[in-house]
Design a protein around this motif. Sequence first.
Motif, short mmCIF file in Angstrom:
data_model
loop_
_atom_site.label_atom_id
_atom_site.label_comp_id
_atom_site.label_asym_id
_atom_site.label_seq_id
_atom_site.Cartn_x
_atom_site.Cartn_y
_atom_site.Cartn_z
N PHE A 214 -10.86 6.99 -14.54
CA PHE A 214 -11.48 6.72 -13.23
C PHE A 214 -11.39 5.22 -12.99
O PHE A 214 -11.64 4.42 -13.87
N GLY A 215 -11.02 4.84 -11.77
CA GLY A 215 -10.89 3.43 -11.47
C GLY A 215 -9.56 2.86 -11.90
O GLY A 215 -9.46 1.68 -12.25
N CYS A 216 -8.53 3.68 -11.86
CA CYS A 216 -7.19 3.26 -12.26
C CYS A 216 -6.66 2.17 -11.32
O CYS A 216 -6.93 2.18 -10.13
N GLN A 217 -5.89 1.22 -11.88
CA GLN A 217 -5.37 0.11 -11.08
C GLN A 217 -3.99 0.40 -10.49
O GLN A 217 -3.50 -0.38 -9.68
N ASN A 218 -3.35 1.46 -10.91
CA ASN A 218 -2.03 1.80 -10.38
C ASN A 218 -1.97 3.29 -10.10
O ASN A 218 -1.37 4.07 -10.82
N ILE A 219 -2.61 3.67 -9.02
CA ILE A 219 -2.81 5.08 -8.72
C ILE A 219 -1.53 5.78 -8.26
O ILE A 219 -1.47 7.00 -8.21
N THR A 220 -0.48 5.00 -7.94
CA THR A 220 0.77 5.62 -7.50
C THR A 220 1.74 5.85 -8.65
O THR A 220 2.90 6.19 -8.43
N GLY A 221 1.26 5.70 -9.87
CA GLY A 221 2.10 5.95 -11.04
C GLY A 221 2.36 4.68 -11.83
O GLY A 221 1.90 3.59 -11.48
N PRO A 222 3.12 4.79 -12.93
CA PRO A 222 3.42 3.61 -13.75
C PRO A 222 4.18 2.58 -12.94
O PRO A 222 5.00 2.92 -12.08
N SER B 166 -0.57 -0.50 -1.19
CA SER B 166 -1.05 -1.87 -1.03
C SER B 166 -2.11 -2.19 -2.08
O SER B 166 -2.17 -3.32 -2.60
N PHE B 167 -2.95 -1.23 -2.38
CA PHE B 167 -3.95 -1.37 -3.45
C PHE B 167 -3.24 -1.65 -4.77
O PHE B 167 -3.61 -2.57 -5.51
N ASP B 168 -2.20 -0.88 -5.07
CA ASP B 168 -1.46 -1.06 -6.31
C ASP B 168 -0.72 -2.40 -6.34
O ASP B 168 -0.69 -3.09 -7.35
N ALA B 169 -0.10 -2.76 -5.20
CA ALA B 169 0.63 -4.03 -5.14
C ALA B 169 -0.30 -5.20 -5.39
O ALA B 169 0.05 -6.15 -6.13
N MET B 170 -1.48 -5.16 -4.81
CA MET B 170 -2.44 -6.24 -5.02
C MET B 170 -2.90 -6.28 -6.47
O MET B 170 -3.05 -7.36 -7.07
N ASN B 171 -3.11 -5.12 -7.08
CA ASN B 171 -3.51 -5.10 -8.48
C ASN B 171 -2.43 -5.65 -9.39
O ASN B 171 -2.71 -6.30 -10.40
N VAL C 104 6.95 -2.17 -4.59
CA VAL C 104 6.42 -1.04 -5.35
C VAL C 104 6.86 0.30 -4.75
O VAL C 104 6.37 1.34 -5.16
N VAL C 105 7.76 0.25 -3.78
CA VAL C 105 8.26 1.48 -3.14
C VAL C 105 9.76 1.61 -3.35
O VAL C 105 10.46 0.62 -3.59
N ALA C 106 10.25 2.83 -3.25
CA ALA C 106 11.68 3.09 -3.39
C ALA C 106 12.44 2.58 -2.16
O ALA C 106 11.89 2.51 -1.07
N PRO C 107 13.71 2.22 -2.32
CA PRO C 107 14.50 1.71 -1.19
C PRO C 107 14.99 2.81 -0.26
O PRO C 107 14.92 4.00 -0.58
N ASP C 108 15.52 2.38 0.89
CA ASP C 108 16.01 3.32 1.90
C ASP C 108 17.12 4.21 1.38
O ASP C 108 17.25 5.36 1.81
N GLY C 109 17.95 3.68 0.48
CA GLY C 109 19.06 4.48 -0.03
C GLY C 109 18.60 5.81 -0.60
O GLY C 109 19.23 6.85 -0.38
#
Length: 373
Positions: free
Chosen positions: A330-338, A287-292, A125-130
């Motif tokens: 409120f209570g969003c499951q993907n707080i880091t964006g779509p 991690s919250f988003d990944a688990m969701n 769920v994160v961008a790569p090193d590049g």
Amino acid sequence: MLGQAAATPLKVAVVGPLSGDQSAFGKAMQQGAELAVSFKRKAFAAMGYDLILVPFDDQASATRASGIADKITADPAILGVIGAYNSSVSNVLAGAFEPSGLAIISPGSTNDKLTQNGWKHFSRVVAPDGAQGTAAADLLREKQVKRVAVISDNTTYGNGLMKITETALKDSSIAVPVALGAGTPEQINSAVKAIKKANVDAVYFGGTYDVGAVLLKSLRAAGVKGFFLGADGLDTADYLKAARHDAVRTSYTTVFGLQEDERSSQSFVKLYQTAYKTKPDGLAAFSFDAMNVLLNALEQSMAEQKWPSRAQVAAAVRQIDLPACKPSEFGCQNITGPISFNTYGERTRARIFIMEVSPQLRPSILKALTIRQ
């Protein structure tokens, strides 16, 4: 048979450095994942499952990862894994899980090669090193630096960042007179001497906070005052605690920016503080988003089959498409964006943040970039 009786144990695992020098990362991962699980327990209980989170401590060691993978693989109740933080650990885990197709979603492993293996079960769920390396080179070019030392902490993560950033700097016509690894005290001392002799304008560090803080303090003690720039391995309060005043005006790129002015982030911060009596960092949020993502994939799979195979869950992960949260939600499951994934397991839309540490030792966002993959 599993899945046919009431209160059947259904396990999800989180793998991270829960002890050792990088334990701050592991703690954030575990708590973020745990919070997501706590909100979903009732829904799974209604389906007849006792949802259980099982933590595994990899101590940031790829050597330990093999034994952990064996334990997870041998437990048929585990249908998905969140982890790891370190790219070297994720590489071992994902390779071991490939035969069974067990879904693994990383909230922190950023090495580019992880999504170049053709794996159908690994996503992140994160961008790569590049993307981070390019952002770092752009920032250094904007600051008009001419000579940069590039240092790695000798990990898979750090070496990947070093190579990518070194190439990006040279493409920007910025000289790199020093490029080496420094993971031990002796290596750090040698690196400081080489950097001082090279008379550079800036130092780029690819690695984690435990080594980065020592390198920074050693540079300042040796009289090296040039600009210091790192990556998301510095994105933790422990970096600031260790480096103290030497961290002021240093910068780092990160995939973990948590914009607390957003309504969805505000709700997460409040819930996290209530549960753990401390503010979350960006890794906890991812991690919250990944688990969701994993739990949504499990729910979808179980709607079709009472006890899906591990490969079916992994396939469902790749089909996840969570839209951006509404401003009033409120209570969003993907707080880091779509969140959605491409065919390689990369998040189709990820963000990179450039942070700067203030004199009050508070990081603030200088710039936010959207990366489409």
